[in-house]
Design a protein around this motif. Structure first.
Motif, PDB file in Angstrom:
ATOM      1  N   GLU A  67      38.151  30.435  41.549  1.00  0.00           N
ATOM      2  CA  GLU A  67      38.056  31.265  42.746  1.00  0.00           C
ATOM      3  C   GLU A  67      36.604  31.506  43.125  1.00  0.00           C
ATOM      4  O   GLU A  67      36.248  31.505  44.304  1.00  0.00           O
ATOM      5  CB  GLU A  67      38.770  32.593  42.521  1.00  0.00           C
ATOM      6  CG  GLU A  67      40.271  32.483  42.406  1.00  0.00           C
ATOM      7  CD  GLU A  67      40.905  33.814  42.069  1.00  0.00           C
ATOM      8  OE1 GLU A  67      40.458  34.463  41.098  1.00  0.00           O
ATOM      9  OE2 GLU A  67      41.830  34.227  42.777  1.00  0.00           O
ATOM     10  N   ASP A  70      34.160  37.017  39.909  1.00  0.00           N
ATOM     11  CA  ASP A  70      34.024  37.636  41.225  1.00  0.00           C
ATOM     12  C   ASP A  70      34.003  36.563  42.307  1.00  0.00           C
ATOM     13  O   ASP A  70      33.885  35.367  42.008  1.00  0.00           O
ATOM     14  CB  ASP A  70      32.748  38.483  41.299  1.00  0.00           C
ATOM     15  CG  ASP A  70      32.755  39.643  40.304  1.00  0.00           C
ATOM     16  OD1 ASP A  70      33.858  40.119  39.974  1.00  0.00           O
ATOM     17  OD2 ASP A  70      31.672  40.052  39.851  1.00  0.00           O
ATOM     18  N   ILE A  71      34.088  36.985  43.563  1.00  0.00           N
ATOM     19  CA  ILE A  71      34.155  36.032  44.675  1.00  0.00           C
ATOM     20  C   ILE A  71      33.268  36.495  45.824  1.00  0.00           C
ATOM     21  O   ILE A  71      33.421  37.625  46.304  1.00  0.00           O
ATOM     22  CB  ILE A  71      35.603  35.889  45.197  1.00  0.00           C
ATOM     23  CG1 ILE A  71      36.562  35.505  44.074  1.00  0.00           C
ATOM     24  CG2 ILE A  71      35.667  34.851  46.325  1.00  0.00           C
ATOM     25  CD1 ILE A  71      38.023  35.583  44.471  1.00  0.00           C
ATOM     26  N   ARG A  93      34.427  44.834  47.894  1.00  0.00           N
ATOM     27  CA  ARG A  93      35.821  45.255  47.840  1.00  0.00           C
ATOM     28  C   ARG A  93      36.361  44.970  46.441  1.00  0.00           C
ATOM     29  O   ARG A  93      35.889  44.052  45.774  1.00  0.00           O
ATOM     30  CB  ARG A  93      36.663  44.508  48.872  1.00  0.00           C
ATOM     31  CG  ARG A  93      36.392  44.908  50.314  1.00  0.00           C
ATOM     32  CD  ARG A  93      37.303  44.153  51.275  1.00  0.00           C
ATOM     33  NE  ARG A  93      37.065  44.536  52.659  1.00  0.00           N
ATOM     34  CZ  ARG A  93      37.678  45.544  53.271  1.00  0.00           C
ATOM     35  NH1 ARG A  93      38.597  46.240  52.619  1.00  0.00           N
ATOM     36  NH2 ARG A  93      37.388  45.837  54.522  1.00  0.00           N
ATOM     37  N   GLN A  94      37.360  45.746  46.035  1.00  0.00           N
ATOM     38  CA  GLN A  94      37.953  45.533  44.719  1.00  0.00           C
ATOM     39  C   GLN A  94      38.949  44.385  44.789  1.00  0.00           C
ATOM     40  O   GLN A  94      39.914  44.432  45.557  1.00  0.00           O
ATOM     41  CB  GLN A  94      38.645  46.803  44.230  1.00  0.00           C
ATOM     42  CG  GLN A  94      39.205  46.673  42.822  1.00  0.00           C
ATOM     43  CD  GLN A  94      39.741  47.983  42.301  1.00  0.00           C
ATOM     44  OE1 GLN A  94      39.119  49.024  42.459  1.00  0.00           O
ATOM     45  NE2 GLN A  94      40.909  47.949  41.683  1.00  0.00           N
ATOM     46  N   LEU A  95      38.721  43.366  43.994  1.00  0.00           N
ATOM     47  CA  LEU A  95      39.587  42.197  43.984  1.00  0.00           C
ATOM     48  C   LEU A  95      40.988  42.587  43.500  1.00  0.00           C
ATOM     49  O   LEU A  95      41.154  43.213  42.454  1.00  0.00           O
ATOM     50  CB  LEU A  95      39.002  41.121  43.072  1.00  0.00           C
ATOM     51  CG  LEU A  95      39.751  39.796  42.993  1.00  0.00           C
ATOM     52  CD1 LEU A  95      39.841  39.135  44.361  1.00  0.00           C
ATOM     53  CD2 LEU A  95      39.061  38.856  42.002  1.00  0.00           C
ATOM     54  N   GLU A 136      42.127  45.165  47.820  1.00  0.00           N
ATOM     55  CA  GLU A 136      41.015  45.065  48.779  1.00  0.00           C
ATOM     56  C   GLU A 136      40.852  46.273  49.691  1.00  0.00           C
ATOM     57  O   GLU A 136      39.866  46.384  50.414  1.00  0.00           O
ATOM     58  CB  GLU A 136      41.172  43.790  49.618  1.00  0.00           C
ATOM     59  CG  GLU A 136      40.752  42.506  48.913  1.00  0.00           C
ATOM     60  CD  GLU A 136      41.760  42.035  47.885  1.00  0.00           C
ATOM     61  OE1 GLU A 136      42.890  42.569  47.866  1.00  0.00           O
ATOM     62  OE2 GLU A 136      41.432  41.137  47.091  1.00  0.00           O
ATOM     63  N   LEU A 190      34.026  40.229  46.495  1.00  0.00           N
ATOM     64  CA  LEU A 190      35.174  40.819  45.819  1.00  0.00           C
ATOM     65  C   LEU A 190      34.841  40.976  44.341  1.00  0.00           C
ATOM     66  O   LEU A 190      34.457  40.008  43.680  1.00  0.00           O
ATOM     67  CB  LEU A 190      36.409  39.928  45.988  1.00  0.00           C
ATOM     68  CG  LEU A 190      36.855  39.669  47.434  1.00  0.00           C
ATOM     69  CD1 LEU A 190      38.051  38.715  47.445  1.00  0.00           C
ATOM     70  CD2 LEU A 190      37.198  40.963  48.152  1.00  0.00           C
ATOM     71  N   TYR A 191      34.987  42.175  43.858  1.00  0.00           N
ATOM     72  CA  TYR A 191      34.625  42.507  42.477  1.00  0.00           C
ATOM     73  C   TYR A 191      35.888  42.723  41.654  1.00  0.00           C
ATOM     74  O   TYR A 191      36.762  43.502  42.029  1.00  0.00           O
ATOM     75  CB  TYR A 191      33.764  43.777  42.467  1.00  0.00           C
ATOM     76  CG  TYR A 191      33.483  44.332  41.096  1.00  0.00           C
ATOM     77  CD1 TYR A 191      32.660  43.653  40.206  1.00  0.00           C
ATOM     78  CD2 TYR A 191      34.026  45.551  40.692  1.00  0.00           C
ATOM     79  CE1 TYR A 191      32.389  44.168  38.948  1.00  0.00           C
ATOM     80  CE2 TYR A 191      33.764  46.082  39.435  1.00  0.00           C
ATOM     81  CZ  TYR A 191      32.947  45.383  38.574  1.00  0.00           C
ATOM     82  OH  TYR A 191      32.683  45.895  37.324  1.00  0.00           O
ATOM     83  N   ARG A 192      35.974  42.019  40.525  1.00  0.00           N
ATOM     84  CA  ARG A 192      37.131  42.161  39.653  1.00  0.00           C
ATOM     85  C   ARG A 192      36.901  43.350  38.726  1.00  0.00           C
ATOM     86  O   ARG A 192      36.062  43.296  37.825  1.00  0.00           O
ATOM     87  CB  ARG A 192      37.360  40.884  38.844  1.00  0.00           C
ATOM     88  CG  ARG A 192      38.738  40.806  38.193  1.00  0.00           C
ATOM     89  CD  ARG A 192      38.896  39.512  37.408  1.00  0.00           C
ATOM     90  NE  ARG A 192      38.711  38.340  38.231  1.00  0.00           N
ATOM     91  CZ  ARG A 192      39.675  37.744  38.932  1.00  0.00           C
ATOM     92  NH1 ARG A 192      40.894  38.245  38.923  1.00  0.00           N
ATOM     93  NH2 ARG A 192      39.416  36.665  39.652  1.00  0.00           N
TER      94      ARG A 192
END
Length: 271
Positions: free
Chosen positions: A3, A75-76, A101-103, A106, A178-180
């Motif tokens: 990802e 993360d993405i 944003r939280q993966l 979102e 996007l943060y895991r």
């Protein structure tokens, strides 16, 4: 990782180079070899497992671009990440952080409204982002490098050093990646299994910048780190006793006051 690689490939502004540092991962890279080849990425495997700070420093030293942007493999980047930070560098920035944003959820957005990274925000901890939202001019980051003696808090430590160095350190108040958060084998999960005696070495970043923090914020940071995720820990009383011993009754009481306040307001802890 797939990802993360796909996120790089969909950037509206393509990177000049992609370097993947493999810190002797236990996970096979075979499923992503095609994605790595598609990006024409360099895949560097370290001779021995050396930790995230060493891996990032190797990436810095191996890069040739004017700006180094970091991305953790879980993360993405959103498609406009590189174009947004690039505009800041064209406008004179030395380093940049962004919101996220939280993966997987979102609707949860974490954005600091500062236009520049400030001491008031850093006193409260890393209220900006993790490494996947950080970038810096190579000539600067190559001089500073990440502190390989720190077991954690390397992002906050770097941010503080950039601030103290009076660099043009900017924050983009937009969610650009996007943060895991709290994955099953992540840092948060590992902290829950630690014993009180094992937490002391994780206070290194706070001890390093004790003068910057001052007495109040130093004690708050240490107390927060000791009592983090307390409800999931065994021997809770021993953790509380350690917090009182290292930070005092006042700082420990403030932790619980703030915890109750957050619960009543249904407000999560800030990063």
């Amino acid at each position: 990782m797939k990802e993360a690689l796909n996120g790089i490939s969909t950037q509206t502004l393509k990177p000049k180079e992609v370097i993947i540092i493999n810190d002797c991962s236990d996970i096979s890279y075979t499923p992503v070899l095609d994605a790595i080849e598609k990006l024409n990425a360099r895949h560097i495997i370290l001779e021995k497992r050396s930790g995230a700070n060493r891996a990032r420093n190797v990436g810095i030293q191996e890069s040739f671009g004017e700006v180094v942007a970091f991305l953790d493999d879980d993360d993405i980047w959103l498609p406009n990440y590189l174009s947004e930070i690039s505009s800041q560098y064209r406008d004179g920035a030395d380093a940049v952080v962004t919101g996220f944003r939280q993966l997987g959820n979102e609707s949860i957005v974490v954005v600091n409204q500062d236009t520049e990274v400030t001491k008031s925000s850093l006193l409260r901890g890393n209220t900006y982002c993790g490494m996947s939202g950080f970038s810096c001019k190579k000539e600067i980051i190559e001089e500073l490098l990440f502190d390989e003696q720190l077991p954690n808090g390397q992002d906050w430590d770097m941010f503080v050093r950039l601030l103290l160095g009076n660099y043009n350190f900017r924050n983009i108040s937009k969610e650009l990646f996007l943060y895991r958060f709290q994955n099953a084998d992540g840092i948060g999960a590992k902290l829950r299994t630690l014993k009180p005696k094992d937490i002391v070495h994780r206070l290194a970043s706070a001890n390093k910048h004790r003068e910057f923090l001052g007495d109040f914020w130093y004690k708050k940071r240490v107390c927060d780190q000791i009592l983090f995720s307390l409800k999931h820990k065994k021997n809770r009383l021993s953790w509380i006793v350690l917090a009182v011993r290292l930070t005092g009754i006042k700082a420990t009481a403030n932790f619980f006051f703030n915890m109750v306040k957050r619960k009543l307001l249904n407000k999560p802890m800030s990063i």
